[in-house]
Design a protein around this motif. Structure first.
Motif, PDB file in Angstrom:
ATOM      1  N   ASN A  68       0.958  -1.353   0.108  1.00  0.00           N
ATOM      2  CA  ASN A  68      -0.136  -0.006   0.077  1.00  0.00           C
ATOM      3  C   ASN A  68       0.839   1.323  -0.007  1.00  0.00           C
ATOM      4  N   SER A  85       0.115  -0.269  -4.932  1.00  0.00           N
ATOM      5  CA  SER A  85      -0.389   0.786  -5.063  1.00  0.00           C
ATOM      6  C   SER A  85       0.344   1.639  -6.061  1.00  0.00           C
ATOM      7  N   GLU A  86      -0.410   2.727  -6.601  1.00  0.00           N
ATOM      8  CA  GLU A  86       0.309   3.616  -7.619  1.00  0.00           C
ATOM      9  C   GLU A  86       1.472   4.321  -7.205  1.00  0.00           C
ATOM     10  N   LYS A  92      -4.290   3.653  -4.612  1.00  0.00           N
ATOM     11  CA  LYS A  92      -4.164   3.020  -3.167  1.00  0.00           C
ATOM     12  C   LYS A  92      -5.258   2.618  -2.595  1.00  0.00           C
ATOM     13  N   VAL A 144      -5.930  -1.210  -3.111  1.00  0.00           N
ATOM     14  CA  VAL A 144      -5.047  -2.334  -2.874  1.00  0.00           C
ATOM     15  C   VAL A 144      -5.503  -3.452  -2.207  1.00  0.00           C
TER      16      VAL A 144
END
Length: 287
Positions: free
Chosen positions: A121, A141-142, A201, A204
């Motif tokens: 995350n 997560s991005e 995010k 996730v």
């Protein structure tokens, strides 16, 4: 045992010292729970995660495990609060070297009888990334990034990562990331195969739980446990003959068990299978 507890005593939500464990139906979610320290790793954290995995393995109602972090980071690596002496361990007995605690955790994840999915995350550095390498899937997560920064701290890669990382991303990439002590952006990690999916995010954990559920739904738990062991162990086998020997044992033992009769019968009768063999009591010892 209360109504929200499983047979192993794992409750629907429980908190230990530096982790928490909760259930999403048949999926156990282990959360690193030191958000004020970006979930920095400690010996206690490793011991608590290992104990939680022991309980999950013993509980036949749990099909898979997801590990994530609370707060904005997954795990910032080893807690450096001890300053310059952080990595100085107690004097061992003559001729003995104390085992790396991150490696002990990674080996416990490697030995899991249930699929393990990492819901990364946020930032993961040092042991925060190497502990994830023995998992079966990594969802990131991005805003995640991965720090193989050991050489910048005068250290070397640990937690068995010199075995796992080249098998996941290839030796040239592993050498570049570790010798260069690089912070790897999530896009590059995805491109090189370190992570299997990148999502917002907020998504996730739910995505990781969905992946874990997809890996276990409609399958025989004992077969999933054996398949996981076969694939991971054979990744280091010196010859396909070693895999052939292990496969032969697994096929032989499983062929005599009720799950296979049910799997075949349910297919012929065009109905969902009801598997009764239990990981806790019926897992063949093929290794």
């Amino acid at each position: 045992m209360t109504s929200d507890q499983t047979a192993s005593g794992l409750s629907a939500a429980e908190s230990e010292g530096v982790i928490s464990v909760e259930l999403d139906e048949e999926i156990a979610v282990i959360r690193l729970n030191r958000p004020d320290r970006l979930n920095a790793f400690t010996y206690q954290m490793g011991e608590e995660i290992k104990a939680a995995l022991d309980r999950c393995d013993a509980d036949d109602s749990i099909r898979a495990v997801v590990i994530t972090g609370n707060g904005r980071a997954f795990c910032a690596g080893a807690d450096l609060g001890g300053g310059a002496t952080t990595f100085e361990l107690e004097e061992p007995a003559p001729g003995e070297i104390p085992p790396d605690s991150g490696g002990q955790l990674t080996l416990r994840i490697f030995e899991s009888l249930k699929p393990v999915v990492m819901a990364i995350n946020g930032a993961a550095a040092g042991v925060g990334v190497t502990m994830t390498l023995a998992a079966d899937v990594r969802i990131a997560s991005e805003d995640a990034k991965f720090g193989f920064v050991f050489a910048q701290r005068g250290l070397v890669p640990e937690a068995c990562s010199t075995w796992f990382l080249p098998r996941l991303v290839g030796l040239p990439t592993a050498l570049q990331w570790t010798m260069g002590a690089q912070m790897v952006p999530v896009g590059e990690a995805h491109e090189q195969g370190l992570v299997q999916q990148v999502v917002p995010k907020a998504d996730v954990l739910a995505t990781a739980i969905g992946v874990a559920r997809k890996m276990t739904s409609g399958t025989a738990p004992v077969s999933v446990a054996l398949t996981r062991q076969l694939l991971w162990r054979m990744a280091g086998a010196p010859s396909p003959r070693v895999a052939h020997e292990a496969d032969s044992k697994a096929i032989y033992y499983r062929g005599t068990m009720p799950d296979v009769a049910e799997g075949v019968t349910s297919f012929l009768e065009k109905r969902p299978a009801t598997f009764t063999d239990r990981v806790s009591t019926d897992l063949p010892q093929i290794f």
